[in-house]
Write an enzyme that holds these catalytic residues in place. Structure first.
Site: not given
Ligand code: ZN
Length: 211
Positions: A71, A91
């Site tokens: 990311e 998450h």
């Molecule tokens: Zn993620």
């Protein structure tokens, strides 16, 4: 504490608090034109400072053996478009529940103001892609937090501590809202009520000493 040591410290806390499982979630912290980021494929409670890559703001690897988090493009897009000096992406359960079922997290509590009020859910795109980075960047405009559809949440701060606390707050707000929905219809604070909170915070009451 060095930038990379901070990543280890807050990575451990993220796992301890159940904000991430397995190798999910990633953190970064910026100093000047350099960004220290958690590596790809390593659980956040197993990090050592040397494992954490350093990239420049354009994404070139400057230091480190391991690959930066997948990311990283999203982190760099957010750094480019905000004053963030640290970013936390997890998450977490209730954040992901909201991001899977709604288009925004409305302000059900005045502490939502710390994140910029209503938190938007960025449109879904495959993890690690420039599309996801662009969607998060758009959702983050004027805010300190965003949710990512069917994925998780992301928060920014002037320090990693601040970004981390915002992640905890985002998760708490999502939990309050989701649990509220299971009991009844949560009341959403109006703009007027939120403005009154800002007014109050800017003009705290004074308590004169007793003579
Ligand atoms: Zn993620």
């Amino acid at each position: 504490m060095s930038l990379r040591e901070q990543l280890c410290e807050y990575g451990r806390r993220a796992v301890e608090l159940g904000l991430v499982i397995g190798t999910s979630g990633n953190l970064s912290v910026r100093e000047g034109e350099l960004v220290a980021v958690t590596p790809s494929g390593v659980a956040l409670d197993r990090l050592t400072p040397e494992m954490c890559p350093v990239v420049d703001v354009e994404g070139h690897l400057v230091e480190g053996e391991l690959q930066p988090s997948s990311e990283t493009p999203m982190h760099l897009a957010v750094y480019e478009s905000t004053d963030a000096r640290a970013i936390v992406h997890t998450h977490s359960v209730f954040g992901t529940v909201v991001a899977t079922t709604m288009t925004e997290l409305p302000p059900v509590h005045y502490n939502a103001l710390l994140l910029g009020g209503t938190v938007k859910v960025a449109a879904y795109a495959t993890y690690g892609t420039p599309e996801l980075a662009a969607n998060v960047r758009a959702a983050m405009e004027g805010k300190r937090a965003a949710l990512m559809a069917n994925h998780g949440g992301v928060t920014i701060g002037a320090t990693l501590e601040e970004a981390f606390e915002s992640t905890r707050l985002l998760e708490w707000l999502c939990e309050v809202y989701v649990r509220g929905l299971s009991v009844g219809k949560p009341t959403i604070l109006t703009d007027e009520q939120l403005n009154a909170v800002i007014e109050r915070a800017l003009n705290p009451p004074t308590f004169p000493p007793r003579l």
